[in-house]
Scaffold this motif. Structure first.
Motif, mmCIF file in Angstrom:
data_model
loop_
_atom_site.group_PDB
_atom_site.id
_atom_site.type_symbol
_atom_site.label_atom_id
_atom_site.label_comp_id
_atom_site.label_asym_id
_atom_site.label_seq_id
_atom_site.Cartn_x
_atom_site.Cartn_y
_atom_site.Cartn_z
ATOM 1 N N CYS A 161 0.465 3.157 3.137
ATOM 2 C CA CYS A 161 -0.005 2.249 3.975
ATOM 3 C C CYS A 161 0.054 2.826 5.302
ATOM 4 C CB CYS A 161 0.806 1.061 3.767
ATOM 5 S SG CYS A 161 0.774 -0.052 2.253
ATOM 6 N N SER A 162 -0.728 3.703 5.586
ATOM 7 C CA SER A 162 -0.717 4.392 6.939
ATOM 8 C C SER A 162 -0.997 3.233 8.226
ATOM 9 C CB SER A 162 -1.981 5.380 7.179
ATOM 10 O OG SER A 162 -3.193 4.754 6.865
ATOM 11 N N LEU A 163 -0.277 3.732 9.373
ATOM 12 C CA LEU A 163 -0.275 2.891 10.323
ATOM 13 C C LEU A 163 -1.738 2.810 11.082
ATOM 14 C CD1 LEU A 163 1.897 1.002 11.957
ATOM 15 C CD2 LEU A 163 2.116 3.110 13.307
ATOM 16 N N ASN A 175 -7.709 -7.543 6.720
ATOM 17 C CA ASN A 175 -7.155 -6.267 6.035
ATOM 18 C C ASN A 175 -5.739 -5.673 6.804
ATOM 19 O OD1 ASN A 175 -9.448 -6.125 4.667
ATOM 20 N ND2 ASN A 175 -10.447 -4.957 6.026
ATOM 21 N N HIS A 176 -5.568 -5.972 7.914
ATOM 22 C CA HIS A 176 -4.331 -5.674 8.514
ATOM 23 C C HIS A 176 -3.280 -6.796 7.970
ATOM 24 C CE1 HIS A 176 -6.078 -3.039 11.352
ATOM 25 N NE2 HIS A 176 -6.795 -3.704 12.028
ATOM 26 N N MET A 177 -3.379 -7.823 7.840
ATOM 27 C CA MET A 177 -2.225 -8.853 7.148
ATOM 28 C C MET A 177 -1.998 -8.270 5.884
ATOM 29 S SD MET A 177 -3.666 -12.577 8.537
ATOM 30 C CE MET A 177 -3.669 -13.071 10.119
ATOM 31 N N CYS A 178 -3.050 -7.819 4.923
ATOM 32 C CA CYS A 178 -2.772 -7.395 3.607
ATOM 33 C C CYS A 178 -1.931 -6.039 3.820
ATOM 34 C CB CYS A 178 -4.028 -6.746 2.990
ATOM 35 S SG CYS A 178 -5.096 -8.136 2.519
ATOM 36 N N ALA A 179 -2.279 -5.183 4.675
ATOM 37 C CA ALA A 179 -1.402 -4.081 4.839
ATOM 38 C C ALA A 179 0.211 -4.350 5.108
ATOM 39 C CB ALA A 179 -1.817 -3.183 5.823
ATOM 40 N N VAL A 180 0.170 -5.431 5.956
ATOM 41 C CA VAL A 180 1.693 -5.836 6.416
ATOM 42 C C VAL A 180 2.407 -6.333 5.118
ATOM 43 C CG1 VAL A 180 2.904 -7.359 7.605
ATOM 44 C CG2 VAL A 180 0.962 -6.218 8.910
ATOM 45 N N VAL A 181 1.612 -7.280 4.473
ATOM 46 C CA VAL A 181 2.442 -7.812 3.377
ATOM 47 C C VAL A 181 2.681 -6.841 2.013
ATOM 48 C CG1 VAL A 181 2.164 -9.150 1.387
ATOM 49 C CG2 VAL A 181 1.364 -10.124 3.557
ATOM 50 N N GLN A 182 1.823 -5.791 1.860
ATOM 51 C CA GLN A 182 1.946 -4.798 0.949
ATOM 52 C C GLN A 182 2.932 -3.805 1.416
ATOM 53 O OE1 GLN A 182 -1.686 -2.730 -0.094
ATOM 54 N NE2 GLN A 182 -0.670 -1.276 -1.449
ATOM 55 N N HIS A 183 3.134 -3.350 2.405
ATOM 56 C CA HIS A 183 4.120 -2.404 3.231
ATOM 57 C C HIS A 183 5.381 -3.004 3.046
ATOM 58 C CE1 HIS A 183 6.242 0.103 5.895
ATOM 59 N NE2 HIS A 183 5.380 0.760 5.883
ATOM 60 N N THR A 184 5.609 -4.306 3.545
ATOM 61 C CA THR A 184 7.069 -4.858 3.677
ATOM 62 C C THR A 184 7.536 -5.027 2.171
ATOM 63 O OG1 THR A 184 6.311 -5.999 5.549
ATOM 64 C CG2 THR A 184 8.201 -6.777 4.279
ATOM 65 N N LEU A 185 6.600 -5.555 1.281
ATOM 66 C CA LEU A 185 6.976 -5.733 -0.112
ATOM 67 C C LEU A 185 7.452 -4.285 -0.811
ATOM 68 C CD1 LEU A 185 4.571 -8.599 -1.424
ATOM 69 C CD2 LEU A 185 6.964 -8.796 -0.708
ATOM 70 N N GLN A 186 6.649 -3.296 -0.598
ATOM 71 C CA GLN A 186 6.856 -2.031 -1.236
ATOM 72 C C GLN A 186 8.056 -1.598 -0.726
ATOM 73 O OE1 GLN A 186 2.370 -0.464 -1.923
ATOM 74 N NE2 GLN A 186 3.741 0.844 -1.029
#
Length: 757
Positions: free
Chosen positions: A295-297, A208-219
């Protein structure tokens, strides 16, 4: 609050006039009022038992955390308030506003470029202010520059480090340890705190943390062209290879932040292609473009321990490093050396001294040279690599350089350290251990002793220094009942039990606002946690405040550690070398208060004479001119209090205040010194208590010697230099001056701004 203060909320909020959407204007006004409430509370003087300030800050962050658009509004408001603070010279509010600004920038995915540039220029303008404002502004200006060049970089690196996400491009990890002192926390209370902080830290899996990193960076890179809902759904498909996309995102960022010149447009192009690949692999129909989702920290992983023995502090760090270490994370070294480092304390029952040369030919005749036969005949004994008792020059200089870097010292000694091999810059070490201690003065005293023991161990053989950056944090906790109306007298009573916390509250108002108020809240919250079901809470106050403190509180206040040599009346008992941080108390009373009347009537002596002991005092007086002046005298006193924490924030931290109780023969009841010797002139002995801790009490003491503790790393006697060199005498004088000034061991406790005074 003055009438012309920049925080006047009369009239409309900033931005409400230029906002067409009424709903956005309402939200902005609400955020604006919440921010001003925090700043107003910051400017008021409250007691250590108040807890409204930290809650206001936490509530403000919760309002903007779930919606990126709210973060944009908060950034706009904070920038305007920072500009007002600069014009009206309201420095008290600059540090809280800067921390609030960056906390919103890191978590938001759609901060406009013009806002980031405006924030960067404002931080550059603040560089004209004195320390610590310019230091904080410089650090945040560097981060804003990185976020402008590579959007999403700050969030990505923070999550990777805190959650220990394995990758080849950014192999840095941060570990957060919370140590609770059993003197303050009972087993029942510690179980409640552990259930609160550890469950909140393990709520999400690494995927889930990897998903958050990918989503936040792309957004952050694609902005409004990123279809947030479609991307989120695609990343959570059962067949989606999230780990592959995660490694590609991290590698792309590292390639553009590695110091090499690259085309900025390729960063956007590469991630745009990756975004298209993710949606294509999920075979989703494109949804209408919607605003950026949040994508809260996530809170860092917190390891909670009840700190029963001093060795637990360092063994927990070593164990976690051994668990999380990989070939990329560790320093390049031989496997035998790596095992030697971590086995140093993992197997304390093994001897590290060698009784032979280590050559098989020199072994006793009774012991076969074949190692396999030896193991068969002696199954319960094992031999491992021996450590050098004498520290190497490289190890000592590495440890010394680390001490100078932590203190921010830039002296002639740094020229000696240049060119020394096998040293790692502080920012390049693969691990960062954030050690947070909960307790009172007794807890910080134990921490100082443990830190001194670590420096002694590292001076003999480097185990942690070359791999780990260690940062210390302190949350004062007390179980004393809350006082009713707060008065100046009540506040002084509380401060006696937490003198170090009171000093930190004076030098850093933002620390007082967020951390000091937890003193009475943590026991109450722990009891509430035990009374409820142990379910994961997404809005837990304590883990959030710990995460905020350890992320933004990175500016230390250095407290001098003092060494004390304690000699006893029994000649057969060896003297003890100890250290203390905040307080040393001497009790020389010999009779109980109930016996004073009868005893004084028979001997015709005053109660002071019956209770007190004649002490010989020799100390070095502190003067403005820094001239050394040794003074000696004797007096009868019942108790002596030696405080290392000044009562006024404007005083120096490298001075002791010695107060004598019932000392009528002394012109002044207290003296200021850096080193002092006290011994008894009678057969009566006295009792010594370190840092108000009953566990560190020594009885039947004859004399003590107190001086600033010298860092074990500063052992320069064996530095090899050419026998004949120009300017050798000058270097020797410079080395002696540096040794006297910078060799004192200090305990750095992190706050939000350091010492603002």
């Amino acid at each position: 609050m003055t009438a012309n203060a920049p925080w006047d909320i009369s009239g409309s909020s900033p931005g409400a006039e230029s906002t067409a959407d009424g709903r956005v204007a309402v939200v902005e006004s609400d955020i604006y009022r919440s921010l001003l409430a925090v700043l107003r509370e910051l400017g008021t003087s409250t007691s250590i038992v108040s807890h409204s300030k930290g809650m206001l800050r936490w509530t403000l962050h919760k309002k903007v955390q779930d919606n990126s658009l709210h973060s944009v509004l908060l950034v706009k408001i904070v920038l305007k308030e920072l500009e007002k603070a600069g014009r009206s010279n309201c420095k008290t509010y600059i540090v809280p506003l800067l921390h609030t600004l960056m906390y919103a920038v890191i978590q938001s995915t759609c901060i406009p470029k013009e806002l980031l540039q405006r924030a960067y220029e404002l931080c550059r303008h603040l560089l004209t202010l004195p320390h610590p404002y310019c230091t904080i502004a410089l650090a945040y200006a560097t981060q804003l520059k990185m976020e402008q060049a590579t959007p999403g970089a700050l969030y990505q690196r923070k999550v990777i480090a805190e959650q220990s996400l394995r990758n080849d491009s950014f192999p840095f990890q941060e570990m957060l340890f919370v140590f609770a002192d059993p003197a303050v926390f009972s087993d029942h209370l510690a179980a409640g705190v552990e259930a609160d902080v550890e469950l909140a830290g393990t709520a999400q899996r690494q995927k889930n943390h990897m998903c958050a990193v990918v989503q936040h960076t792309l957004q952050a890179v694609l902005g409004q062209s990123c279809q947030a809902a479609s991307l989120q759904q695609a990343l959570r498909e059962p067949g989606c290879n999230v780990e592959l996309y995660f490694h590609k995102v991290v590698a792309t960022l590292t390639e553009h932040t590695g110091g090499t010149e690259t085309d900025p447009s390729t960063y956007h192009t590469t991630l745009q292609q990756l975004y298209s690949d993710i949606l294509a692999a999920a075979k989703q129909d494109p949804d209408p473009c919607i605003p950026c989702s949040s994508c809260s920290l996530p809170n860092p992983v917190i390891t909670f321990k009840l700190w029963r023995t001093e060795s637990e502090l360092w063994s927990a760090i070593e164990k976690l490093i051994c668990t999380n270490s990989t070939e990329q994370n560790c320093i390049s070294q031989e496997p035998a050396e790596k095992d030697l480092d971590m086995a140093h304390f993992a197997t304390p029952h093994q001897s590290i001294l060698s009784r032979d040369s280590g050559i098989e030919g020199d072994l006793p005749v009774s012991m076969p040279a074949d190692s396999s036969l030896r193991l068969q005949q002696r199954p319960f004994l094992s031999r491992r690599n021996c450590q050098k008792r004498k520290p190497s020059l490289s190890d000592r200089l590495t440890l010394m350089k680390t001490a100078l870097e932590e203190k921010g010292v830039n002296t002639g000694l740094m020229r000696i350290l240049r060119g020394v091999g096998n040293t790692l810059p502080k920012e390049e070490r693969p691990f960062t251990a954030r050690i947070l201690v909960m307790g009172d003065d007794r807890s910080t005293g134990r921490l100082a002793k443990a830190y001194y023991s670590l420096r002694q161990r590292e001076a003999r053989h480097l185990c942690l220094t070359a791999k780990v950056n260690m940062e210390f944090y302190y949350i004062p906790v007390t179980q004393e009942p809350s006082m009713a109306p707060v008065t100046e007298e009540n506040e002084l009573v509380v401060n006696r039990h937490m003198t170090l916390a009171s000093y930190l509250a004076k030098v850093d108002p933002w620390y007082e606002c967020n951390i000091i108020s937890l003193g009475h809240m943590i026991p109450k919250m722990a009891k509430m946690q035990l009374n409820t079901s142990r379910t994961v809470k997404s809005h837990s106050f304590l883990p959030d405040i710990i995460a905020y403190y350890t992320r933004t509180g990175v500016y230390p206040v250095h407290f001098t550690i003092y060494s004390v040599k304690i000699s006893f009346s029994d000649p057969a008992k060896e003297s003890v070398d100890e250290v203390f941080l905040s307080h040393l108390g001497i009790d020389s009373a010999q009779f109980k208060m109930l016996d004073l009347t009868e005893a004084s009537f028979r001997t015709k002596k005053t109660p002071v004479e019956m209770c007190g002991t004649v002490l010989s005092v020799s100390y070095r007086k502190v003067s403005v001119s820094s001239r050394e002046d040794d003074i000696g005298f004797s007096l009868r006193t019942s108790s002596v209090s030696i405080s290392a924490i000044p009562s006024n924030e404007t005083e120096d931290l490298d001075c002791l205040v010695v107060t004598f109780d019932n000392a009528k023969s002394l012109l002044e009841s207290s003296i200021r010194t850096c080193s002092i010797k006290i011994r008894t002139l009678e057969k009566r002995m006295f009792t010594v208590c370190l840092d108000k801790d009953s566990r560190r009490t020594f009885t039947k003491v004859q004399s003590i010697e107190i001086s600033p503790c010298v860092d074990p790393a500063y052992n320069l006697e064996k530095i090899e230099k050419p026998k004949f060199s120009l300017g050798q005498e000058k270097e020797k004088k410079e080395k002696k001056r540096i040794h006297n000034k910078d060799s004192t061991l200090t305990l750095p406790i992190n706050t939000f701004a350091g010492n603002i005074c």
